[in-house]
Design a protein around this motif. Structure first.
Motif, mmCIF file in Angstrom:
data_model
loop_
_atom_site.group_PDB
_atom_site.id
_atom_site.type_symbol
_atom_site.label_atom_id
_atom_site.label_comp_id
_atom_site.label_asym_id
_atom_site.label_seq_id
_atom_site.Cartn_x
_atom_site.Cartn_y
_atom_site.Cartn_z
ATOM 1 N N GLU A 76 -15.354 87.544 -11.552
ATOM 2 C CA GLU A 76 -15.812 88.857 -11.094
ATOM 3 C C GLU A 76 -17.321 88.981 -11.254
ATOM 4 O OE1 GLU A 76 -15.613 93.595 -12.247
ATOM 5 O OE2 GLU A 76 -14.189 92.234 -13.209
ATOM 6 N N ALA A 77 -17.839 88.605 -12.408
ATOM 7 C CA ALA A 77 -19.284 88.682 -12.660
ATOM 8 C C ALA A 77 -20.058 87.803 -11.677
ATOM 9 C CB ALA A 77 -19.596 88.272 -14.100
ATOM 10 N N PHE A 78 -19.507 86.630 -11.351
ATOM 11 C CA PHE A 78 -20.121 85.722 -10.391
ATOM 12 C C PHE A 78 -20.263 86.409 -9.022
ATOM 13 C CE2 PHE A 78 -19.378 82.442 -7.097
ATOM 14 C CZ PHE A 78 -20.484 81.628 -7.308
ATOM 15 N N LEU A 79 -19.182 87.058 -8.561
ATOM 16 C CA LEU A 79 -19.230 87.738 -7.267
ATOM 17 C C LEU A 79 -20.188 88.929 -7.295
ATOM 18 C CD1 LEU A 79 -15.506 87.708 -6.094
ATOM 19 C CD2 LEU A 79 -17.405 86.302 -5.259
ATOM 20 N N ARG A 80 -20.205 89.656 -8.380
ATOM 21 C CA ARG A 80 -21.114 90.802 -8.478
ATOM 22 C C ARG A 80 -22.574 90.333 -8.472
ATOM 23 N NH1 ARG A 80 -18.584 95.494 -9.033
ATOM 24 N NH2 ARG A 80 -16.509 95.557 -9.943
ATOM 25 N N ARG A 81 -22.860 89.247 -9.184
ATOM 26 C CA ARG A 81 -24.222 88.684 -9.165
ATOM 27 C C ARG A 81 -24.584 88.225 -7.753
ATOM 28 N NH1 ARG A 81 -22.478 86.032 -13.725
ATOM 29 N NH2 ARG A 81 -22.496 84.023 -12.654
ATOM 30 N N ALA A 82 -23.642 87.614 -7.063
ATOM 31 C CA ALA A 82 -23.890 87.170 -5.694
ATOM 32 C C ALA A 82 -24.248 88.366 -4.813
ATOM 33 C CB ALA A 82 -22.660 86.445 -5.140
ATOM 34 N N ALA A 83 -23.498 89.440 -4.911
ATOM 35 C CA ALA A 83 -23.764 90.631 -4.104
ATOM 36 C C ALA A 83 -25.126 91.228 -4.448
ATOM 37 C CB ALA A 83 -22.650 91.657 -4.307
ATOM 38 N N GLN A 84 -25.448 91.301 -5.721
ATOM 39 C CA GLN A 84 -26.739 91.846 -6.141
ATOM 40 C C GLN A 84 -27.908 91.018 -5.620
ATOM 41 O OE1 GLN A 84 -26.219 91.827 -10.373
ATOM 42 N NE2 GLN A 84 -25.134 93.791 -10.400
ATOM 43 N N ARG A 85 -27.686 89.720 -5.454
ATOM 44 C CA ARG A 85 -28.756 88.809 -5.011
ATOM 45 C C ARG A 85 -28.676 88.515 -3.509
ATOM 46 N NH1 ARG A 85 -28.033 84.981 -10.318
ATOM 47 N NH2 ARG A 85 -28.850 86.512 -11.772
ATOM 48 N N ASP A 86 -27.864 89.282 -2.799
ATOM 49 C CA ASP A 86 -27.721 89.164 -1.338
ATOM 50 C C ASP A 86 -27.214 87.817 -0.857
ATOM 51 O OD1 ASP A 86 -28.416 91.808 -0.714
ATOM 52 O OD2 ASP A 86 -30.550 91.329 -0.898
ATOM 53 N N VAL A 87 -26.406 87.145 -1.672
ATOM 54 C CA VAL A 87 -25.739 85.929 -1.225
ATOM 55 C C VAL A 87 -24.568 86.374 -0.348
ATOM 56 C CG1 VAL A 87 -24.441 83.880 -1.935
ATOM 57 C CG2 VAL A 87 -26.386 84.669 -3.319
ATOM 58 N N PRO A 88 -24.448 85.848 0.859
ATOM 59 C CA PRO A 88 -23.343 86.254 1.725
ATOM 60 C C PRO A 88 -21.979 85.999 1.081
ATOM 61 C CG PRO A 88 -24.985 85.072 2.986
ATOM 62 C CD PRO A 88 -25.361 84.916 1.538
ATOM 63 N N LEU A 89 -21.084 86.972 1.250
ATOM 64 C CA LEU A 89 -19.714 86.863 0.753
ATOM 65 C C LEU A 89 -18.758 86.883 1.932
ATOM 66 C CD1 LEU A 89 -19.865 89.377 -2.238
ATOM 67 C CD2 LEU A 89 -19.938 86.879 -2.351
ATOM 68 N N THR A 90 -17.808 85.981 1.896
ATOM 69 C CA THR A 90 -16.807 85.863 2.952
ATOM 70 C C THR A 90 -15.418 85.955 2.333
ATOM 71 O OG1 THR A 90 -18.236 84.509 4.349
ATOM 72 C CG2 THR A 90 -15.870 84.282 4.704
ATOM 73 N N ALA A 91 -14.520 86.637 3.003
ATOM 74 C CA ALA A 91 -13.130 86.743 2.542
ATOM 75 C C ALA A 91 -12.205 86.206 3.619
ATOM 76 C CB ALA A 91 -12.776 88.191 2.224
ATOM 77 N N LEU A 92 -11.352 85.268 3.226
ATOM 78 C CA LEU A 92 -10.329 84.748 4.122
ATOM 79 C C LEU A 92 -9.004 85.407 3.773
ATOM 80 C CD1 LEU A 92 -11.095 80.904 4.111
ATOM 81 C CD2 LEU A 92 -12.103 82.700 5.531
ATOM 82 N N CYS A 93 -8.321 85.911 4.785
ATOM 83 C CA CYS A 93 -6.999 86.512 4.624
ATOM 84 C C CYS A 93 -7.061 87.641 3.594
ATOM 85 C CB CYS A 93 -5.978 85.432 4.279
ATOM 86 S SG CYS A 93 -4.258 85.955 4.467
ATOM 87 N N THR A 94 -6.201 87.614 2.604
ATOM 88 C CA THR A 94 -6.163 88.687 1.609
ATOM 89 C C THR A 94 -7.300 88.591 0.599
ATOM 90 O OG1 THR A 94 -4.565 87.440 0.319
ATOM 91 C CG2 THR A 94 -3.678 89.091 1.852
ATOM 92 N N GLY A 95 -8.212 87.672 0.789
ATOM 93 C CA GLY A 95 -9.438 87.670 -0.008
ATOM 94 C C GLY A 95 -10.198 88.972 0.170
ATOM 95 N N SER A 96 -9.969 89.643 1.304
ATOM 96 C CA SER A 96 -10.606 90.945 1.523
ATOM 97 C C SER A 96 -10.131 91.970 0.491
ATOM 98 C CB SER A 96 -10.325 91.447 2.940
ATOM 99 O OG SER A 96 -8.934 91.512 3.173
ATOM 100 N N PHE A 97 -8.886 91.860 0.036
ATOM 101 C CA PHE A 97 -8.391 92.752 -1.016
ATOM 102 C C PHE A 97 -9.169 92.536 -2.315
ATOM 103 C CE2 PHE A 97 -4.931 93.242 1.891
ATOM 104 C CZ PHE A 97 -4.271 94.415 1.560
ATOM 105 N N VAL A 98 -9.493 91.291 -2.594
ATOM 106 C CA VAL A 98 -10.237 90.972 -3.820
ATOM 107 C C VAL A 98 -11.634 91.577 -3.742
ATOM 108 C CG1 VAL A 98 -11.167 89.118 -5.251
ATOM 109 C CG2 VAL A 98 -8.896 88.873 -4.226
ATOM 110 N N LEU A 99 -12.353 91.307 -2.665
ATOM 111 C CA LEU A 99 -13.700 91.864 -2.539
ATOM 112 C C LEU A 99 -13.670 93.389 -2.563
ATOM 113 C CD1 LEU A 99 -15.485 89.564 0.084
ATOM 114 C CD2 LEU A 99 -15.556 89.449 -2.428
ATOM 115 N N ALA A 100 -12.709 93.978 -1.863
ATOM 116 C CA ALA A 100 -12.614 95.439 -1.828
ATOM 117 C C ALA A 100 -12.272 96.008 -3.203
ATOM 118 C CB ALA A 100 -11.571 95.869 -0.803
ATOM 119 N N HIS A 101 -11.429 95.336 -3.954
ATOM 120 C CA HIS A 101 -11.059 95.793 -5.298
ATOM 121 C C HIS A 101 -12.293 95.958 -6.182
ATOM 122 C CE1 HIS A 101 -8.829 96.139 -9.065
ATOM 123 N NE2 HIS A 101 -9.623 95.196 -9.556
ATOM 124 N N TYR A 102 -13.266 95.103 -6.007
ATOM 125 C CA TYR A 102 -14.491 95.152 -6.818
ATOM 126 C C TYR A 102 -15.596 95.967 -6.153
ATOM 127 C CZ TYR A 102 -12.059 91.698 -9.544
ATOM 128 O OH TYR A 102 -11.116 91.060 -10.296
#
Length: 164
Positions: A76-102
């Motif tokens: 979770e911290a890794f993804l939040r750091r990525a978002a804060q640093r404008d690293v593109p995030l991609t979700a495949l299938c229900t990966g969108s639920f994971v990104l949306a949850h955070y």
């Protein structure tokens, strides 16, 4: 996941030797712990969690929606750091639920499978969810409905980086 990676592999390898030519990928996770796919196949991480800026894009692959699809604190911290640093995030299938949850898809347009769209919209009203295309790109977020849509999304990325 296999369709996404194989699209990158085929597009990036001029000699058809299954090498990582123009594209590279890693399976990121905690050291030594396998990641179980929804079909039961287990993958070992090829790289430990590091600085998200080491990557051009971070792809979250979904799985079964059974209440356990959320991540460890380290991931979770890794993804939040990525978002804060404008690293593109991609979700495949229900990966969108994971990104949306955070909250990482709040106020973004996101493609969700028709099978899960109602559940997704109820759970994540701050995401502009739709099920009318195979994938969606909104700023530095990309999402796809899953299945063949993963190959289509990877093909889109390839088209942006490879001269024809």
């Amino acid at each position: 996941m296999s369709l996404f990676i194989d699209t990158l592999r085929l597009a990036g390898d001029d000699d058809d030797r299954s090498r990582r030519g123009r594209f590279d990928w890693q399976i990121i996770g905690e050291r030594g712990l396998p990641i179980r796919s929804s079909c039961g196949v287990e993958l070992l991480p090829t790289k430990q969690i590091t600085d998200p800026q080491d990557y051009d894009n971070i792809v979250v692959v979904g799985g079964l929606l059974n209440g356990t699809q959320y991540l460890s604190g380290e991931k979770e911290a890794f993804l939040r750091r990525a978002a804060q640093r404008d690293v593109p995030l991609t979700a495949l299938c229900t990966g969108s639920f994971v990104l949306a949850h955070y909250g990482l898809l709040d106020n973004y347009r996101a493609c969700v499978s028709w099978f899960h769209i109602k559940e997704f919209r109820n759970a994540f009203p701050h995401v502009r969810a739709h099920a009318d295309t195979l994938f969606s790109i909104d700023g530095n977020r990309a999402t796809c409905a899953g299945g063949a849509g993963a190959a289509d999304l990877a093909s889109y990325f390839v088209s942006k980086h490879v001269d024809n």
